[in-house]
Design a protein around this motif. Sequence first.
Motif, PDB file in Angstrom:
ATOM      1  N   GLY A 164       0.795  -1.339  -0.169  1.00 29.98           N
ATOM      2  CA  GLY A 164      -0.027   0.033  -0.028  1.00 29.98           C
ATOM      3  C   GLY A 164       0.896   1.216  -0.071  1.00 29.98           C
ATOM      4  N   VAL A 165       2.218   1.124   0.285  1.00 28.24           N
ATOM      5  CA  VAL A 165       3.018   2.350   0.090  1.00 28.24           C
ATOM      6  C   VAL A 165       3.695   2.530  -1.240  1.00 28.24           C
ATOM      7  CG1 VAL A 165       4.842   3.309   1.139  1.00 28.24           C
ATOM      8  CG2 VAL A 165       3.506   2.130   2.652  1.00 28.24           C
ATOM      9  N   LEU A 166       2.874   3.316  -2.092  1.00 31.48           N
ATOM     10  CA  LEU A 166       3.374   3.380  -3.461  1.00 31.48           C
ATOM     11  C   LEU A 166       4.003   4.846  -3.895  1.00 31.48           C
ATOM     12  CD1 LEU A 166       0.111   1.710  -5.144  1.00 31.48           C
ATOM     13  CD2 LEU A 166       2.199   0.599  -4.395  1.00 31.48           C
ATOM     14  N   THR A 167       3.739   6.007  -3.108  1.00 33.57           N
ATOM     15  CA  THR A 167       4.098   7.016  -3.699  1.00 33.57           C
ATOM     16  C   THR A 167       5.177   7.740  -2.672  1.00 33.57           C
ATOM     17  OG1 THR A 167       2.134   8.140  -2.195  1.00 33.57           O
ATOM     18  CG2 THR A 167       1.634   7.544  -4.424  1.00 33.57           C
ATOM     19  N   GLY A 168       5.826   7.193  -1.971  1.00 33.89           N
ATOM     20  CA  GLY A 168       6.884   7.509  -0.960  1.00 33.89           C
ATOM     21  C   GLY A 168       7.513   6.250  -0.056  1.00 33.89           C
TER      22      GLY A 168
ATOM     23  N   PRO B 164      32.178  -4.464   0.675  1.00 40.09           N
ATOM     24  CA  PRO B 164      33.195  -3.814  -0.230  1.00 40.09           C
ATOM     25  C   PRO B 164      32.345  -2.705  -1.366  1.00 40.09           C
ATOM     26  CG  PRO B 164      33.457  -6.243   0.159  1.00 40.09           C
ATOM     27  CD  PRO B 164      32.242  -5.878   0.918  1.00 40.09           C
ATOM     28  N   TYR B 165      31.320  -3.047  -1.607  1.00 38.67           N
ATOM     29  CA  TYR B 165      30.375  -2.451  -2.600  1.00 38.67           C
ATOM     30  C   TYR B 165      29.941  -0.990  -1.921  1.00 38.67           C
ATOM     31  CZ  TYR B 165      30.458  -5.983  -6.089  1.00 38.67           C
ATOM     32  OH  TYR B 165      30.879  -7.048  -6.891  1.00 38.67           O
ATOM     33  N   ARG B 166      29.397  -0.978  -0.820  1.00 36.80           N
ATOM     34  CA  ARG B 166      28.819   0.078  -0.184  1.00 36.80           C
ATOM     35  C   ARG B 166      29.851   0.892   0.327  1.00 36.80           C
ATOM     36  NH1 ARG B 166      26.931  -3.781   3.936  1.00 36.80           N
ATOM     37  NH2 ARG B 166      28.104  -3.211   6.035  1.00 36.80           N
ATOM     38  N   THR B 167      31.096   0.470   0.781  1.00 37.08           N
ATOM     39  CA  THR B 167      32.279   1.369   1.289  1.00 37.08           C
ATOM     40  C   THR B 167      32.944   1.933   0.057  1.00 37.08           C
ATOM     41  OG1 THR B 167      33.629  -0.545   1.648  1.00 37.08           O
ATOM     42  CG2 THR B 167      32.305   0.334   3.392  1.00 37.08           C
ATOM     43  N   SER B 168      32.746   1.470  -1.063  1.00 36.42           N
ATOM     44  CA  SER B 168      33.619   2.234  -2.377  1.00 36.42           C
ATOM     45  C   SER B 168      33.467   3.468  -2.511  1.00 36.42           C
ATOM     46  CB  SER B 168      33.041   1.181  -3.468  1.00 36.42           C
ATOM     47  OG  SER B 168      33.768   1.900  -4.889  1.00 36.42           O
ATOM     48  N   ALA B 169      34.461   4.324  -3.225  1.00 36.55           N
ATOM     49  CA  ALA B 169      34.513   5.541  -3.340  1.00 36.55           C
ATOM     50  C   ALA B 169      33.401   5.817  -4.373  1.00 36.55           C
ATOM     51  CB  ALA B 169      35.810   6.074  -3.762  1.00 36.55           C
ATOM     52  N   SER B 170      33.145   4.889  -5.205  1.00 37.27           N
ATOM     53  CA  SER B 170      32.038   5.133  -6.271  1.00 37.27           C
ATOM     54  C   SER B 170      30.734   4.849  -6.092  1.00 37.27           C
ATOM     55  CB  SER B 170      32.355   4.340  -7.549  1.00 37.27           C
ATOM     56  OG  SER B 170      32.604   3.146  -7.284  1.00 37.27           O
ATOM     57  N   ALA B 171      30.734   4.299  -4.680  1.00 32.86           N
ATOM     58  CA  ALA B 171      29.078   4.049  -4.006  1.00 32.86           C
ATOM     59  C   ALA B 171      28.247   5.272  -3.780  1.00 32.86           C
ATOM     60  CB  ALA B 171      29.136   3.113  -2.692  1.00 32.86           C
ATOM     61  N   ALA B 172      27.013   5.233  -4.536  1.00 28.64           N
ATOM     62  CA  ALA B 172      26.169   6.364  -4.541  1.00 28.64           C
ATOM     63  C   ALA B 172      24.613   5.912  -4.638  1.00 28.64           C
ATOM     64  CB  ALA B 172      26.430   7.304  -5.519  1.00 28.64           C
ATOM     65  N   TRP B 173      23.974   7.015  -4.315  1.00 27.71           N
ATOM     66  CA  TRP B 173      22.437   6.639  -4.636  1.00 27.71           C
ATOM     67  C   TRP B 173      22.050   7.315  -5.774  1.00 27.71           C
ATOM     68  CZ3 TRP B 173      19.750   4.403  -0.403  1.00 27.71           C
ATOM     69  CH2 TRP B 173      20.587   4.428   0.859  1.00 27.71           C
ATOM     70  N   GLY B 174      21.243   6.236  -6.572  1.00 25.23           N
ATOM     71  CA  GLY B 174      20.765   7.006  -7.761  1.00 25.23           C
ATOM     72  C   GLY B 174      19.188   7.166  -8.040  1.00 25.23           C
ATOM     73  N   VAL B 175      18.933   8.360  -8.242  1.00 25.26           N
ATOM     74  CA  VAL B 175      17.434   8.632  -8.354  1.00 25.26           C
ATOM     75  C   VAL B 175      16.913   9.812  -9.285  1.00 25.26           C
ATOM     76  CG1 VAL B 175      17.324   8.179  -5.855  1.00 25.26           C
ATOM     77  CG2 VAL B 175      17.658  10.476  -6.470  1.00 25.26           C
ATOM     78  N   ALA B 176      15.640   9.862  -9.501  1.00 29.57           N
ATOM     79  CA  ALA B 176      14.955  10.777 -10.474  1.00 29.57           C
ATOM     80  C   ALA B 176      14.749  11.981  -9.502  1.00 29.57           C
ATOM     81  CB  ALA B 176      13.680  10.369 -11.090  1.00 29.57           C
ATOM     82  N   ASP B 177      14.430  13.108 -10.347  1.00 31.78           N
ATOM     83  CA  ASP B 177      14.143  14.340  -9.439  1.00 31.78           C
ATOM     84  C   ASP B 177      13.165  14.191  -8.591  1.00 31.78           C
ATOM     85  OD1 ASP B 177      15.619  16.873  -9.683  1.00 31.78           O
ATOM     86  OD2 ASP B 177      15.240  16.909 -11.711  1.00 31.78           O
ATOM     87  N   LEU B 178      11.892  13.637  -8.853  1.00 33.85           N
ATOM     88  CA  LEU B 178      10.853  13.638  -8.185  1.00 33.85           C
ATOM     89  C   LEU B 178      11.019  12.619  -6.803  1.00 33.85           C
ATOM     90  CD1 LEU B 178       7.729  13.438 -10.436  1.00 33.85           C
ATOM     91  CD2 LEU B 178       8.717  15.228  -9.355  1.00 33.85           C
ATOM     92  N   THR B 179      11.842  11.692  -7.084  1.00 34.45           N
ATOM     93  CA  THR B 179      12.182  10.860  -5.892  1.00 34.45           C
ATOM     94  C   THR B 179      13.262  11.711  -4.847  1.00 34.45           C
ATOM     95  OG1 THR B 179      12.118   8.950  -7.147  1.00 34.45           O
ATOM     96  CG2 THR B 179      13.469   8.649  -5.300  1.00 34.45           C
ATOM     97  N   ALA B 180      13.971  12.457  -5.461  1.00 38.34           N
ATOM     98  CA  ALA B 180      14.948  13.313  -4.841  1.00 38.34           C
ATOM     99  C   ALA B 180      14.176  14.351  -3.953  1.00 38.34           C
ATOM    100  CB  ALA B 180      16.083  14.081  -5.633  1.00 38.34           C
ATOM    101  N   ALA B 181      13.237  14.752  -4.382  1.00 36.19           N
ATOM    102  CA  ALA B 181      12.308  15.585  -3.767  1.00 36.19           C
ATOM    103  C   ALA B 181      11.810  14.962  -2.155  1.00 36.19           C
ATOM    104  CB  ALA B 181      11.187  16.079  -4.486  1.00 36.19           C
ATOM    105  N   VAL B 182      11.390  13.758  -2.556  1.00 35.46           N
ATOM    106  CA  VAL B 182      10.879  12.857  -1.463  1.00 35.46           C
ATOM    107  C   VAL B 182      11.947  12.726  -0.275  1.00 35.46           C
ATOM    108  CG1 VAL B 182       9.896  10.596  -0.887  1.00 35.46           C
ATOM    109  CG2 VAL B 182       9.069  11.824  -2.743  1.00 35.46           C
ATOM    110  N   LEU B 183      13.173  12.167  -0.837  1.00 39.20           N
ATOM    111  CA  LEU B 183      14.288  12.256   0.036  1.00 39.20           C
ATOM    112  C   LEU B 183      14.663  13.414   0.764  1.00 39.20           C
ATOM    113  CD1 LEU B 183      16.635   9.612  -2.159  1.00 39.20           C
ATOM    114  CD2 LEU B 183      14.852   9.211  -0.284  1.00 39.20           C
ATOM    115  N   ARG B 184      14.508  14.607   0.253  1.00 39.11           N
ATOM    116  CA  ARG B 184      14.966  15.884   0.782  1.00 39.11           C
ATOM    117  C   ARG B 184      14.187  16.250   1.964  1.00 39.11           C
ATOM    118  NH1 ARG B 184      18.602  19.196  -2.311  1.00 39.11           N
ATOM    119  NH2 ARG B 184      17.766  20.894  -1.041  1.00 39.11           N
ATOM    120  N   LYS B 185      12.654  15.617   1.937  1.00 38.07           N
ATOM    121  CA  LYS B 185      11.959  15.996   2.916  1.00 38.07           C
ATOM    122  C   LYS B 185      11.906  14.979   4.032  1.00 38.07           C
ATOM    123  CE  LYS B 185       8.804  16.642  -0.134  1.00 38.07           C
ATOM    124  NZ  LYS B 185       7.302  16.921  -1.179  1.00 38.07           N
TER     125      LYS B 185
END
Length: 398
Positions: free
Chosen positions: A249-253, A277-298
């Motif tokens: 039921g959690v679909l929009t956030g 080994p993967y999550r501590t790599s210097a190239s480990a990062a989160w990838g998101v779209a703009d609208l998802t980034a807006a959810v994360l920022r709040k």
Amino acid sequence: MSLYVKALEEMRDLLASQKAEIINAALREKRALTPDDQSKSDNLDTALVDADKRLQAARQHEQREADIEASLTQGRKGAGTEERSDFDKFIRESRAGDGFDLQFRASDIERRAMSATGGTGKASVASTLWEYAVEASEILAYAQVMSTADGNTIPMPKATVHAEPGATDIPANDPIPEDDSTITTVDLSVAKRGYLTFVPNELLQDATFDVEGYIARNAGRALGLNVAQAAVAAAIAGFTTQGAVTPAGVLTGLGAQNEVGQGSDLLVDLFHSVIAPYRTSASAAWGVADLTAAVLRKLKTSTGDLVWQDGLTAGNPSVVLGKPVFIAPGFDTFAASKKPIFFGDWQALVVRIAGGLRFERSAEAGFKNDQTAFKAIVRRGAVALDPNAVKFLATPAV
């Protein structure tokens, strides 16, 4: 030197100073390090290693941008001189079919000729490429970027299962248990994208600003964005391991911030679903779209703190759980049966550019309308090499 690089250098120097102070205090007092001192020193060592990696990546990024800018504007006529530059001559004097090379010039991007495909070529897997190559688009700052002279298909190694030690110790003289990795190949091919634009000759002749330079820079940005979009599509298709899922039921956030298993808890689950080994790599990062980034920022933690931390200086990436976030078009947004958030080591994504960026001019193509045509073309492709290196947060079907 950018403000970001300078800030990283200052942070590294501060960490080194703090570690030195702990050591010097023990020396002044003629004593060994206390357990608390040792713990602080070890934590500072870890922070210093991470700071050095980030500083190195930032310096490479800065150099890459300078190289790309130089490749787009090389030889432009200097102030106060009458000598016409290579690019100026190309714009003013070239004939139909002439081209101006906008090849990538990063020294650590591997360049090599490709063998023909098919037959014995399929049996020869291309070498694994794990070098950084930072370009303008955000995802390309974390993925591998390789440049080839031609566009022949390359079979790349793809690991689906990694060999591991057995669950029990091995007594002397006992046989070593067998555990094989599963490695297949995936074809890294390229496809062509580009565009043609017509400019009135009056504008080229009468403009008081650098019209040609603007067109060239825009071509580089537009083609770079298209390469990034191809990279995102390959990531979605190739990184197929689910790391966490939102509740039914959690679909929009990410759900309620104060509910266990929802909100920032889901990000923690996704983070720790990726092996260390993967999550501590210097190239480990989160990838998101703009609208998802807006959810994360709040989004906030249970203590009311924001999960998203903005970069302190220009060029300094924003972070979530201590890891950078990049925004790229093409990632899913929140909806039923989607993958809105990816996290892991993006070195497992290989992005290929064949023949560099092509930027060509023709005065004849628009002769009837007294126009000059500019053509921008790129051949690009991308594949994911390890489905476990980057994992995704999934949303349920309903």
